[in-house]
Enzyme design. Structure first.
Site, PDB file in Angstrom:
ATOM      1  N   LYS A 134       1.222   1.320  -4.810  1.00 40.73           N
ATOM      2  CA  LYS A 134       0.450   0.776  -3.678  1.00 40.73           C
ATOM      3  C   LYS A 134      -0.842   0.198  -4.239  1.00 40.73           C
ATOM      4  O   LYS A 134      -1.904   0.829  -4.182  1.00 40.73           O
ATOM      5  CB  LYS A 134       0.146   1.897  -2.672  1.00 40.73           C
ATOM      6  CG  LYS A 134       1.119   1.919  -1.487  1.00 40.73           C
ATOM      7  CD  LYS A 134       0.768   3.000  -0.501  1.00 40.73           C
ATOM      8  CE  LYS A 134      -0.184   2.526   0.587  1.00 40.73           C
ATOM      9  NZ  LYS A 134       0.385   1.554   1.519  1.00 40.73           N
TER      10      LYS A 134
HETATM   11  N1  PMP Z   1       6.017  -0.641   2.615  1.00 39.04           N
HETATM   12  C1  PMP Z   1       4.759  -1.037   2.396  1.00 39.04           C
HETATM   13  C2  PMP Z   1       4.519  -2.346   1.733  1.00 39.04           C
HETATM   14  C3  PMP Z   1       3.685  -0.220   2.789  1.00 39.04           C
HETATM   15  O1  PMP Z   1       2.433  -0.608   2.581  1.00 39.04           O
HETATM   16  C4  PMP Z   1       3.938   1.009   3.436  1.00 39.04           C
HETATM   17  C5  PMP Z   1       2.801   1.881   3.886  1.00 39.04           C
HETATM   18  N2  PMP Z   1       2.384   2.743   2.869  1.00 39.04           N
HETATM   19  C6  PMP Z   1       5.283   1.386   3.639  1.00 39.04           C
HETATM   20  C7  PMP Z   1       6.292   0.535   3.219  1.00 39.04           C
HETATM   21  C8  PMP Z   1       5.622   2.698   4.280  1.00 39.04           C
HETATM   22  O2  PMP Z   1       5.284   3.749   3.426  1.00 39.04           O
HETATM   23  P1  PMP Z   1       4.864   5.175   3.980  1.00 39.04           P
HETATM   24  O3  PMP Z   1       5.954   5.606   4.894  1.00 39.04           O
HETATM   25  O4  PMP Z   1       4.764   6.034   2.776  1.00 39.04           O
HETATM   26  O5  PMP Z   1       3.586   5.007   4.691  1.00 39.04           O
END
Ligand code: PMP
Length: 306
Positions: free
Chosen positions: A156
């Site tokens: 991220k």
């Molecule tokens: N894809 C992207 C590009 C994201 O930024 C997120 C948010 N973190 C997610 C998927 C979903 O991830 P999570 O369920 O861990 O929040």
């Protein structure tokens, strides 16, 4: 959107004093990594959902961007809980950020100090309360998800989110709530900040992890769906499979489980939250609120630790 204190490099500072220098490396080049976490109100007070998984992913993201976080996982975990606690928040969104600070400007990041901040604030449904019940409209973005050899989908990384911002702006300007990004081969990838799922003939599908973030909500939904005896498959698909799906939804810590009722002007299923989406959504919220004993280990109770 405001709380009292922000954890900055080991100290709690007042919300309005949480400032950085304008020559901060990450501000210029996106050289940071972050998390998006939620805490929910339970009978035993605020509980952070899957905190361990989020902290692990934060450290993995930092490793990929070659940043040594100057705190241990335990210290970051404790700091996250302390930030929720000191702000007296019951349910909130939590944003830890690890970033290159200021020393020398230029692309070489290595001399710039690795700094950490953790903020938390009260935040309702990301795409609106109504979106959770009624679903949202989405469009396929003309921007594609960054190629797997352009950046890391596993991490991220702040800079990755310019791609997401392009897609989101396109959606907002098209008067719909969210965008869907295809990967560089044209297969459905994910939303700008959410993973995507669809349902066909009672089977739950989501794209494989190749070019998408390994979402913690995605992982959670796959687990609870399997425990509810749904079949779950990971598949690469073209966008037209979504048009013909019985149901579709976004999944993410911010978006939780948001049904999608229309994509590129095609009505999805009956045009409202589908029955399987509803079942999974109800179970998910029940898990978040500590009402499902089977999944209680996913909750970190803020009052228990310090
Ligand atoms: N894809 C992207 C590009 C994201 O930024 C997120 C948010 N973190 C997610 C998927 C979903 O991830 P999570 O369920 O861990 O929040």
């Amino acid at each position: 959107m405001e709380a009292e204190k922000i954890w900055m490099d080991g100290k709690m500072v007042d919300w309005n004093d949480a400032k950085i220098h304008v020559l901060t490396h990450a501000l210029h080049y996106g050289s940071g990594v972050f998390e998006g976490i939620r805490a929910y109100e339970t009978e035993q007070g605020a509980a952070v959902f899957r905190l361990k998984d989020h902290v692990n992913r934060l450290f993995d993201s930092a490793k990929i961007l070659r940043m040594d976080i100057p705190y241990s996982k335990d210290e970051i975990t404790k700091a996250i809980k302390e930030t929720v606690k000191i702000n007296k928040l019951n349910s909130c969104y939590i944003r830890p950020l690890v970033y290159r600070g200021f020393k020398k400007l230029g692309l070489n990041p290595f001399s710039c100090p690795v700094r950490v901040m953790i903020a938390a604030w009260e935040w309702g449904a990301y795409l609106g309360e109504e979106a959770l019940a009624k679903g949202i409209k989405a469009i396929t973005s003309s921007w594609q998800r960054s190629n797997i050899n352009s950046t890391s989908a596993k991490a991220k990384i702040c800079g990755n989110y310019v791609n997401s911002i392009f897609a989101n702006m396109e959606a907002v300007e098209a008067d719909v709530e969210e965008a869907i990004l295809l990967d560089s081969d044209g297969y459905v990838a994910e939303g700008p900040g959410e993973n995507i799922f669809w349902v066909s003939d009672g089977v739950l599908y989501t794209p494989p992890l190749t070019s998408v973030l390994e979402g913690i909500t995605r992982k959670t939904i796959i687990k609870i769906a399997k425990d509810m005896n749904f079949e779950v498959r990971e598949e690469f698909i073209a966008r037209d499979v979504l048009y013909l799906a019985d149901e579709a939804f976004f999944a993410g810590s911010a978006a939780e489980l948001t049904p999608i009722r229309e994509i590129d002007h095609y009505t999805i299923g009956s045009g409202e939250r589908g029955p399987i989406s509803k079942k999974l959504q109800e179970k998910l919220f029940s898990v978040f609120k500590g009402k499902e004993k089977q999944y209680i280990d996913w909750l970190d109770f803020v009052n228990k630790i310090i």
